[in-house]
Scaffold this motif. Structure first.
Motif, PDB file in Angstrom:
ATOM      1  N   UNK A 145       0.825  -1.218   0.000  1.00 26.25           N
ATOM      2  CA  UNK A 145       0.000   0.000   0.000  1.00 26.25           C
ATOM      3  C   UNK A 145       0.853   1.260   0.000  1.00 26.25           C
ATOM      4  N   UNK A 146       0.235   2.334  -0.465  1.00 31.54           N
ATOM      5  CA  UNK A 146       0.865   3.645  -0.442  1.00 31.54           C
ATOM      6  C   UNK A 146       0.280   4.445   0.708  1.00 31.54           C
ATOM      7  N   UNK A 178      -4.105   6.014   3.148  1.00 34.48           N
ATOM      8  CA  UNK A 178      -3.489   4.789   2.619  1.00 34.48           C
ATOM      9  C   UNK A 178      -4.365   4.242   1.517  1.00 34.48           C
ATOM     10  N   UNK A 179      -3.724   3.790   0.449  1.00 33.63           N
ATOM     11  CA  UNK A 179      -4.453   3.154  -0.653  1.00 33.63           C
ATOM     12  C   UNK A 179      -3.683   1.926  -1.103  1.00 33.63           C
ATOM     13  N   UNK A 180      -4.419   0.916  -1.506  1.00 31.92           N
ATOM     14  CA  UNK A 180      -3.797  -0.354  -1.892  1.00 31.92           C
ATOM     15  C   UNK A 180      -4.603  -0.964  -3.028  1.00 31.92           C
ATOM     16  N   UNK A 198      -8.105   4.078   2.827  1.00 32.55           N
ATOM     17  CA  UNK A 198      -8.428   4.414   4.210  1.00 32.55           C
ATOM     18  C   UNK A 198      -7.750   5.717   4.564  1.00 32.55           C
ATOM     19  N   UNK A 199      -8.411   6.491   5.389  1.00 31.82           N
ATOM     20  CA  UNK A 199      -7.824   7.727   5.881  1.00 31.82           C
ATOM     21  C   UNK A 199      -8.248   7.915   7.321  1.00 31.82           C
ATOM     22  N   UNK A 244     -11.167  11.710  13.114  1.00 31.71           N
ATOM     23  CA  UNK A 244     -11.858  11.433  11.839  1.00 31.71           C
ATOM     24  C   UNK A 244     -11.238  10.184  11.207  1.00 31.71           C
ATOM     25  N   UNK A 245     -12.046   9.413  10.484  1.00 31.29           N
ATOM     26  CA  UNK A 245     -11.558   8.264   9.733  1.00 31.29           C
ATOM     27  C   UNK A 245     -12.573   7.868   8.676  1.00 31.29           C
TER      28      UNK A 245
END
Length: 411
Positions: free
Chosen positions: A29-30, A56-58, A237-238, A256-257
């Motif tokens: 993931x980044x 994060x992104x995957x 996801x953040x 926050x998420x």
């Protein structure tokens, strides 16, 4: 050896390894961090807000696109490793050939110098015959011409030797002025070649290994192109903290998420993906053809080397016999000239024939050595099967040495 072509090949290999690491990074993931702080004033009130968030992104490799890309780049890296071996082997063969040619020049210099001394002795005989009144003045002039001609040829050899010495210096990465090789002579016989040489030796030829790894890389490219027909799935996801510091930076209200998953599928692209698959398969077919041609060329070079070693050995025997006869003829005609039963033209002809045969015998010896070098190069560095590379030096599936057995991955 500080050869610059070899340095270039090593740099290309390092670049290929970096590309493999870059492709492997797509499996993970980044993650991005985005901290921020804002200070504002409104209606006489000042407030500070802080944001500490990360994203994060995957992209899931569900259909093997990333894995195939990694395999393709890995195969290309191994091809670049084989290129290093190819450049090293070619450079070593060129250094050996130039060195043997330099030793040929030293041997030729010795032959010509010896013949200058022989012709000087013949000149003395003709002068004695002329002073005794039994020979013409033209005999003396002809003998002088012989000496001067061979002296000029001996001087010219010096330039040839210097050129080979400078070529060797360039190949080993040194300025020509810094390399000076002492005089030495060409050996009598090249190394013996075994009667039976296993074809498995060709597997260690760098160009064969390079072509085989290129085929493997193009095969993986087909898988990458086919994977484009399937959807891509990305998980994102953040989360973090964002809000006014007055409310307590780490209070629940500032937390926050978010989590999301998305899939994309190309519904219409005008045939771009089909064309990409066709192009990948065509590139694979071209790589297979190149591999087959490389193997066929390797077999031809080995056969040429074996034939050359065998035939030149026979030629050496015949040439040495001719040289022995020519030297005997010089001895007989010179004795007959002293006795007054032979003219000087016959002596000159016999001596010229002997010199030509001596140079020819030296050239055959050089050809035998350079042919042996070419055979060693054609076999990838020698003919001892114990010096074959280990299984770990080129990872991945190997194509058979029989080029006709290579098939497409979709067959």
């Amino acid at each position: 050896m500080d050869n610059q072509s070899l340095r270039q090949a090593v740099a290309n290999y390092r670049q290929a390894r970096a590309l493999v690491e870059s492709a492997q990074a797509a499996l993970y993931p980044t993650v991005i961090g985005a901290p921020g702080i804002t200070r504002s004033r409104a209606l006489g009130n000042e407030r500070t807000s802080v944001s500490l968030q990360g994203q994060a992104s995957w992209e899931l490799d569900l259909f093997g696109s990333v894995r195939r890309s990694i395999e393709a780049e890995t195969a290309l890296t191994q091809a670049d490793a084989a290129q290093i071996g190819l450049v090293r082997l070619a450079t070593q063969a060129e250094v050996a050939t130039n060195y043997l040619s330099l030793r040929y020049a030293d041997s030729l210099q010795k032959v010509l110098n010896e013949n200058v001394e022989n012709f000087k002795r013949t000149l003395a005989i003709t002068e004695n015959q002329y002073n005794a009144g039994v020979a013409a003045r033209s005999d003396v002039i002809t003998a002088q011409t012989q000496v001067q001609t061979v002296q000029a040829a001996a001087i010219a050899v010096g330039l040839t030797r210097a050129q080979f010495e400078h070529a060797i210096a360039t190949l080993v990465g040194r300025p020509p002025s810094e390399l000076s090789l002492p005089v030495a002579f060409l050996p009598q016989r090249p190394p013996a070649v075994p009667v039976g040489i296993p074809s498995a030796l060709l597997e260690r030829r760098p160009d064969v290994a390079q072509a085989e790894r290129t085929v493997q890389s193009q095969s993986e490219r087909i898988g990458v192109a086919v994977a484009a027909f399937y959807p891509t799935v990305t998980i994102s996801a953040s989360g973090g903290i964002s809000g006014l510091t007055s409310a307590g930076l780490f209070s629940p209200v500032n937390q926050v998420w978010s989590v999301s998953a998305a899939g994309t599928e190309v519904l219409f692209d005008g045939g771009a993906r089909s064309a990409a698959v066709q192009a990948a398969r065509a590139a694979y077919d071209a790589a297979v053809a190149g591999y087959r041609q490389t193997v066929l060329t390797a077999f031809a070079e080995v056969e040429n080397g074996l034939a050359g070693v065998r035939i030149l050995a026979r030629q050496q025997v015949a040439q040495d016999a001719a040289l022995a006869s020519a030297r005997r003829a010089v001895e007989i005609t010179l004795n007959e000239y002293r006795a007054g039963t032979q003219n000087f033209t016959t002596v000159v002809t016999a001596q010229s024939l002997a010199l030509n045969n001596e140079v020819a015998a030296l050239q055959v010896r050089l050809s035998r050595f350079t042919t042996a070098v070419a055979l060693i190069r054609a076999l990838g560095g020698g003919w001892d099967v114990r010096s074959l590379p280990g299984d770990g030096e080129l990872k991945g599936p190997r194509l058979p040495i029989d080029a006709g057995q290579a098939v497409r991955p979709d067959e």
